[in-house]
Design a protein around this motif. Structure first.
Motif, short mmCIF file in Angstrom:
data_model
loop_
_atom_site.label_atom_id
_atom_site.label_comp_id
_atom_site.label_asym_id
_atom_site.label_seq_id
_atom_site.Cartn_x
_atom_site.Cartn_y
_atom_site.Cartn_z
N PRO A 135 14.96 -30.99 -45.48
CA PRO A 135 15.72 -32.10 -45.15
C PRO A 135 16.15 -32.17 -43.57
N PHE A 136 15.85 -31.49 -42.80
CA PHE A 136 16.30 -31.21 -41.21
C PHE A 136 15.91 -32.42 -40.56
N ARG A 137 17.04 -33.00 -39.85
CA ARG A 137 16.87 -33.95 -38.67
C ARG A 137 16.56 -33.21 -37.43
N THR A 138 16.93 -31.82 -37.23
CA THR A 138 16.75 -31.21 -36.19
C THR A 138 16.29 -29.47 -36.60
N SER A 139 15.15 -29.35 -36.00
CA SER A 139 14.44 -27.87 -36.34
C SER A 139 14.53 -27.08 -34.83
N ILE A 140 14.95 -25.79 -34.96
CA ILE A 140 15.00 -25.03 -34.05
C ILE A 140 14.28 -23.79 -34.25
N SER A 141 13.51 -23.24 -33.36
CA SER A 141 13.03 -21.86 -33.39
C SER A 141 13.10 -20.91 -32.05
N LEU A 142 13.89 -19.95 -32.15
CA LEU A 142 13.69 -18.93 -31.26
C LEU A 142 12.94 -17.66 -31.16
N ASN A 143 12.05 -17.51 -30.45
CA ASN A 143 11.17 -16.28 -30.71
C ASN A 143 11.02 -15.22 -29.47
N PHE A 144 11.27 -13.94 -29.46
CA PHE A 144 11.56 -13.10 -28.57
C PHE A 144 10.32 -12.49 -28.85
N ILE A 145 9.39 -12.35 -27.55
CA ILE A 145 8.53 -11.37 -27.59
C ILE A 145 8.73 -10.43 -26.52
N LEU A 146 8.92 -9.05 -27.10
CA LEU A 146 9.41 -7.90 -26.16
C LEU A 146 8.27 -7.12 -25.65
N ARG A 147 8.18 -6.58 -24.58
CA ARG A 147 7.51 -6.00 -23.65
C ARG A 147 8.02 -4.57 -23.46
N HIS A 148 7.00 -3.62 -23.71
CA HIS A 148 7.46 -2.28 -23.25
C HIS A 148 7.43 -1.88 -22.00
N SER A 149 6.83 -2.71 -21.36
CA SER A 149 6.55 -2.30 -19.70
C SER A 149 7.05 -3.78 -19.15
N ARG A 150 5.96 -4.21 -18.41
CA ARG A 150 6.26 -5.64 -17.55
C ARG A 150 5.62 -6.81 -18.43
N LEU A 151 6.04 -8.09 -18.01
CA LEU A 151 5.43 -9.21 -18.44
C LEU A 151 4.04 -9.23 -18.46
N VAL A 152 3.25 -9.61 -19.22
CA VAL A 152 1.68 -9.83 -19.00
C VAL A 152 1.24 -10.74 -18.11
N LYS A 153 0.04 -10.51 -17.36
CA LYS A 153 -0.47 -11.27 -16.37
C LYS A 153 -1.90 -11.69 -16.65
N GLY A 154 -2.42 -12.48 -15.64
CA GLY A 154 -3.83 -12.62 -15.70
C GLY A 154 -4.42 -13.13 -17.12
N LYS A 155 -5.36 -12.68 -17.45
CA LYS A 155 -6.06 -12.98 -18.68
C LYS A 155 -5.07 -12.96 -20.15
N SER A 156 -4.30 -11.90 -20.09
CA SER A 156 -3.38 -11.81 -21.11
C SER A 156 -2.34 -12.65 -21.18
N LEU A 157 -1.86 -13.36 -19.93
CA LEU A 157 -0.81 -14.19 -19.98
C LEU A 157 -1.78 -15.71 -20.42
N GLU A 158 -2.81 -15.80 -20.22
CA GLU A 158 -3.42 -17.16 -20.67
C GLU A 158 -3.83 -17.07 -22.15
N ASN A 159 -3.96 -15.67 -22.69
CA ASN A 159 -4.05 -15.58 -24.28
C ASN A 159 -2.84 -15.83 -24.77
N LEU A 160 -1.77 -15.44 -24.13
CA LEU A 160 -0.50 -15.74 -24.71
C LEU A 160 -0.17 -17.28 -24.94
N LYS A 161 -0.28 -17.96 -23.94
CA LYS A 161 -0.07 -19.07 -23.77
C LYS A 161 -0.81 -20.20 -25.05
N LYS A 162 -2.32 -19.60 -25.10
CA LYS A 162 -3.01 -20.15 -26.27
C LYS A 162 -2.79 -19.74 -27.51
N ARG A 163 -2.20 -18.73 -27.70
CA ARG A 163 -1.65 -18.23 -28.90
C ARG A 163 -0.35 -19.10 -29.28
N MET A 164 0.61 -19.37 -28.52
CA MET A 164 1.51 -20.33 -28.76
C MET A 164 1.17 -21.64 -29.34
#
Length: 219
Positions: A135-164
């Motif tokens: 029945p919702f008029r508004t839907s909210i989703s908050l998702n945290f992706i935690l990293r053991h080290s640094r934020l991903v870069k390059g190909k891994s970043l492109e893969n992440l955006k594609k997965r979203m």
């Protein structure tokens, strides 16, 4: 309070969490997010007072989309090889928090918090929040992706955006047209590393994709 006022307060709390939540290590799980959200939203509006019979309860944790005893007759789902889909013979989906009247809440909120991308969990959350049978008029989703080290870069970043974006498309596909296009969506994905660097993406209905917003870097 009106729906618009409550919605504004909820958006503010979600935005605050997205920008300020800290990666404190492997101790973290989704329940930390649940308790933080509940605490912050009740500071703004006491919506879960179980001691005063005169007050209507507006904040409902683990709200079931289907429960005969309380006459909730909304979406039902069934898993097949770990993938959930709508199914009239299925069971209730549980929403982390629903806000509004218990019988027909206007806001549905889901959280995830994992080290790395949790594909099926996020797809299922998106699916429940998009499903027009709920029945919702508004839907909210908050998702945290935690990293053991640094934020991903390059190909891994492109893969992440594609997965979203693929996760959103997969949820839509599984619903097979049972989507309320008038529903307001606030789907947020935060990538957060142990040095407190973060990237924040928000789904934009106008362009049909997640776009990066509110970048926060604290090197």
């Amino acid at each position: 309070m009106t729906h618009k006022m409550i919605e504004k307060e909820v958006f503010a709390v979600i935005s605050e969490i997205a920008q300020s939540f800290k990666n404190t290590g492997l101790m973290l799980n989704e329940r930390y997010l649940h308790h933080l959200f509940s605490h912050l939203i009740q500071e703004k509006h006491n919506s879960l007072d179980l001691t005063d019979n005169r007050k209507e309860i507006l904040l409902h944790p683990e709200w079931p989309t289907y429960k005969k005893q309380t006459k909730l007759l909304f979406g039902k789902y069934r898993g097949d090889n770990g993938k959930y889909r709508p199914n009239r013979d299925g069971i209730a989906g549980f929403i982390d928090f629903a806000i509004g009247k218990y019988s027909r809440p206007e806001i549905g909120i889901e959280f995830t918090l994992k080290f790395g991308w949790s594909n099926e969990e996020i797809i299922y959350d998106f699916l429940k929040l998009l499903d027009s049978r709920n029945p919702f008029r508004t839907s909210i989703s908050l998702n945290f992706i935690l990293r053991h080290s640094r934020l991903v870069k390059g190909k891994s970043l492109e893969n992440l955006k594609k997965r979203m974006n693929d996760a959103f498309k997969e949820a839509v596909s599984r619903l097979d047209g049972t989507i309320d296009n008038s529903r307001k969506l606030y789907f947020v994905i935060v990538e957060l590393d142990r040095f407190d660097n973060r990237r924040i993406w928000v789904y934009d209905k106008n362009i049909g994709t997640f776009k990066k917003e509110l970048p926060v870097f604290m090197d």
